[in-house]
Scaffold this motif. Structure first.
Motif, short mmCIF file in Angstrom:
data_model
loop_
_atom_site.label_atom_id
_atom_site.label_comp_id
_atom_site.label_asym_id
_atom_site.label_seq_id
_atom_site.Cartn_x
_atom_site.Cartn_y
_atom_site.Cartn_z
N ALA A 1 8.73 -31.83 20.07
CA ALA A 1 8.82 -30.80 20.93
C ALA A 1 10.27 -29.89 20.40
CB ALA A 1 9.08 -30.78 22.33
N TYR A 2 11.24 -30.66 20.23
CA TYR A 2 12.48 -30.09 19.77
C TYR A 2 12.53 -29.69 18.28
CZ TYR A 2 17.56 -29.83 20.10
OH TYR A 2 18.77 -29.42 20.29
N GLU A 3 11.44 -30.01 17.55
CA GLU A 3 11.47 -29.74 16.19
C GLU A 3 10.63 -28.22 16.20
OE1 GLU A 3 9.62 -32.56 13.93
OE2 GLU A 3 11.49 -33.76 13.70
N VAL A 4 9.78 -28.16 17.14
CA VAL A 4 8.95 -26.88 17.25
C VAL A 4 9.51 -25.76 17.74
CG1 VAL A 4 6.98 -25.66 18.66
CG2 VAL A 4 6.72 -28.03 17.57
N ALA A 5 10.73 -26.34 18.78
CA ALA A 5 11.63 -25.30 19.44
C ALA A 5 12.75 -24.64 18.50
CB ALA A 5 11.91 -25.51 20.81
N PHE B 1 26.21 -11.59 12.53
CA PHE B 1 25.59 -12.35 11.22
C PHE B 1 26.01 -13.86 10.81
CE2 PHE B 1 25.40 -13.01 6.57
CZ PHE B 1 24.39 -12.69 6.29
N GLY B 2 27.48 -13.84 11.36
CA GLY B 2 28.22 -15.23 11.38
C GLY B 2 27.75 -16.23 12.19
N ALA B 3 27.38 -15.45 13.61
CA ALA B 3 27.02 -16.42 14.60
C ALA B 3 25.69 -16.98 14.37
CB ALA B 3 27.06 -15.70 16.03
N MET B 4 24.87 -16.18 13.70
CA MET B 4 23.45 -16.71 13.36
C MET B 4 23.49 -17.77 12.46
SD MET B 4 20.23 -16.49 14.48
CE MET B 4 18.69 -17.00 13.70
N ILE B 5 24.13 -17.60 11.38
CA ILE B 5 24.33 -18.54 10.24
C ILE B 5 24.76 -20.08 10.95
CG2 ILE B 5 25.89 -19.18 8.46
CD1 ILE B 5 25.99 -16.61 7.44
N PHE B 6 25.85 -19.80 11.97
CA PHE B 6 26.27 -21.23 12.48
C PHE B 6 25.31 -21.75 13.27
CE2 PHE B 6 28.04 -23.31 16.12
CZ PHE B 6 28.60 -24.46 15.64
N ALA B 7 24.41 -21.02 14.20
CA ALA B 7 23.59 -21.52 14.91
C ALA B 7 22.26 -22.14 14.07
CB ALA B 7 22.88 -20.16 15.88
N SER B 8 22.03 -21.31 12.92
CA SER B 8 20.86 -21.79 12.02
C SER B 8 21.55 -23.36 11.63
CB SER B 8 20.67 -20.89 10.86
OG SER B 8 20.29 -19.76 11.61
N VAL B 9 22.81 -23.25 11.07
CA VAL B 9 23.23 -24.77 10.65
C VAL B 9 23.16 -25.81 11.53
CG1 VAL B 9 25.00 -25.85 9.54
CG2 VAL B 9 24.52 -23.52 8.70
N VAL C 1 21.28 -30.62 14.07
CA VAL C 1 20.76 -31.37 15.46
C VAL C 1 19.26 -31.81 14.88
CG1 VAL C 1 20.44 -30.99 17.76
CG2 VAL C 1 22.46 -30.16 17.02
N VAL C 2 18.31 -31.01 14.83
CA VAL C 2 17.01 -31.57 14.57
C VAL C 2 17.15 -32.72 13.56
CG1 VAL C 2 14.84 -30.63 13.47
CG2 VAL C 2 15.99 -29.22 15.15
#
Length: 240
Positions: free
Chosen positions: A112-116, A85-93, A98-99
């Protein structure tokens, strides 16, 4: 084999951290890499089916969740769920930051980066909510079924717990992420939810021999076979 006592330190286990790392890796990859691609397969006697590519691998996180609960117990599986859960929060932020960063002149792959990697916060929050509830339901059901069956018939509790866990996941994710969103018509959501649910449970069922092999190996290697007879099943803790 004697069930281990809750006072045994987690660092005494040889493979617990590896299972945790595998769980988190599968969960992150299936949510970050998979959803960006819509795949289609043609099944004999059925015809073409379209699905999010992540559905192929996401059920593997439930397999690792089953292994963790079956071998190490609900409390240690709970720690791993919180780690995911914590890893997914960090990855989402991180993905959002980055986007959002302005692309350098001459770099033309922003679209393409925004789509991915660009997901709306509604979808991210729906995914987190569904994962949190689904994984804890899966772990709770498996732990209770193990006691009721006195440790027999592992396949019944791995598949049974997945039916409940994946059911909760699908029932939460799709309405929270897409109801009245304009992305998917509301009338199509029940069919999509059912297809995703059946696919995920089917993957879990196909991997049952693999689950048996991992559970058997870990129980022998770790010398542990946990029964959650006196466990506090609150999800809001990381105590073991």
């Amino acid at each position: 084999m004697t069930p281990h006592t809750p006072t045994q330190p987690a660092q005494g286990y040889r493979y617990y951290e590896f299972i945790m790392a595998a769980f988190v890796a599968v969960y992150l990859c299936s949510n970050i890499i998979g959803p960006a691609k819509a795949a289609q397969l043609t099944l004999p006697g059925w015809g073409p089916i379209t699905f999010g590519a992540g559905v192929v691998f996401f059920p593997i996180s439930y397999i690792f969740g089953d292994v963790l609960t079956e071998v190490y117990g609900y409390a240690r599986a709970r720690r791993v769920i919180w780690a995911g859960f914590g890893a997914m929060i960090f990855a989402s932020v991180m993905a959002a930051v980055v986007v959002a960063l302005p692309p350098a002149p001459g770099w033309h792959n922003q679209g393409a980066y925004e789509v991915a990697f660009g997901s709306t916060w509604r979808i991210v929050l729906a995914s987190l909510c569904a994962f949190f509830c689904g994984e804890f339901v899966n772990s709770f059901i498996l732990a209770k079924m193990k006691i009721l069956s006195a440790g027999r018939h592992l396949w019944q509790r791995t598949i049974g717990s997945t039916i409940f866990g994946e059911g909760v996941d699908c029932l939460l994710f799709y309405p929270l992420a897409f109801w009245n969103s304009g992305l998917i018509p509301n009338e199509l959501l029940p069919g999509i939810m059912l297809a995703q649910f059946v696919t995920k449970v089917a993957v879990e069922t196909l991997f049952t021999p693999f689950t048996y092999a991992i559970v058997g190996f870990l129980k022998r290697a770790e010398g542990v076979d946990h029964y959650d007879r006196n466990t506090d099943f609150t999800p809001f803790s990381i105590k073991t």
